[in-house]
Enzyme design. Sequence first.
Site, PDB file in Angstrom:
ATOM      1  N   ASP A 117       0.850  -1.201   0.000  1.00  0.00           N
ATOM      2  CA  ASP A 117       0.000   0.000   0.000  1.00  0.00           C
ATOM      3  C   ASP A 117       0.881   1.244   0.000  1.00  0.00           C
ATOM      4  O   ASP A 117       0.991   1.947   1.010  1.00  0.00           O
ATOM      5  CB  ASP A 117      -0.941  -0.049   1.207  1.00  0.00           C
ATOM      6  N   GLN A 206     -10.089   7.324   9.633  1.00  0.00           N
ATOM      7  CA  GLN A 206     -10.393   7.638   8.238  1.00  0.00           C
ATOM      8  C   GLN A 206      -9.984   9.064   7.898  1.00  0.00           C
ATOM      9  O   GLN A 206     -10.301  10.006   8.635  1.00  0.00           O
ATOM     10  CB  GLN A 206     -11.882   7.437   7.972  1.00  0.00           C
ATOM     11  N   GLY A 207      -9.261   9.220   6.786  1.00  0.00           N
ATOM     12  CA  GLY A 207      -8.759  10.528   6.368  1.00  0.00           C
ATOM     13  C   GLY A 207      -7.295  10.736   6.703  1.00  0.00           C
ATOM     14  O   GLY A 207      -6.644  11.613   6.156  1.00  0.00           O
ATOM     15  N   ASP A 208      -6.777   9.914   7.654  1.00  0.00           N
ATOM     16  CA  ASP A 208      -5.339   9.964   7.979  1.00  0.00           C
ATOM     17  C   ASP A 208      -4.529   9.097   7.029  1.00  0.00           C
ATOM     18  O   ASP A 208      -3.289   9.179   7.000  1.00  0.00           O
ATOM     19  CB  ASP A 208      -5.094   9.483   9.416  1.00  0.00           C
TER      20      ASP A 208
END
Length: 252
Positions: A117, A206-208
Amino acid sequence: MRPIRLLFAAGLAISAVAVGLASASATEQIVGGSRASIADHQYVVFLSTPDGFQFCGGTLVADNKVVTAAHCTIRKAPGDVRVVAGREDKTSAEGITSAVTDIWIHPDYTDVRVGSDVSVLTLDQRLPYTPLGLPDANDATLYAARTPATILGWGRTAVDGQSSQYLLKASVPLVADADCVNSYSDYDAKAMVCAGLPDGGIDTCQGDSGGPLVVNGRLAGLTSWGVGCAAPGNPGVYTRLGTYVDLVRSRL
Ligand code: 4AZ
């Protein structure tokens, strides 16, 4: 009830309110973090859509290169992504917004739970901010269990909460591979590293995603996945950058 017991009960009620307020303010932050100064962390950037919606984090590793997570950039064209650097407050106009001229995604990337990733963005300009150093290939000392790691980002401050207006940071200990595989059967110690406290409370959310996990002043990991945020027994999972650093360097 005698007066002394009433006073005691009232005291308990007041302390309960105080504890409630303290924990409410503690969650106004990554999850369980606090405000970070962009001047002290010039390498932290966020990715936004062309209309300014922040959707991931990233790290400046050279004056025109940003490392982020593949799951942040997969199926996107360079024109779909902007990189915002030098801006602590998402709602401000400070710092520099760059266009992206190239998106490299690890060729093996399919899903966060499989690994690989990692993605490298090339910017349309050279930025005047101090980049963060990459780790040495296979530097095992960087990944020793219980080593403190710094997480940074503008993501949600609670699992079902809003993302943060301001850059937040927190420190979490790295988790032993043998412990993380007990949390997640998909955990792969070559591709990933976990960080978090046994009782939870501090985590990325979420968003980090794509943002930095900093160990000993190096970009040791990238926020990748996890179950929920800051829950006991579910540490955050980060891309183990040491595994991919030769490939990343070849893209700089
Ligand atoms: C996400 O959805 C996400 N608690 C990021 C980090 C973590 C979980 C989910 C780790 O982007």
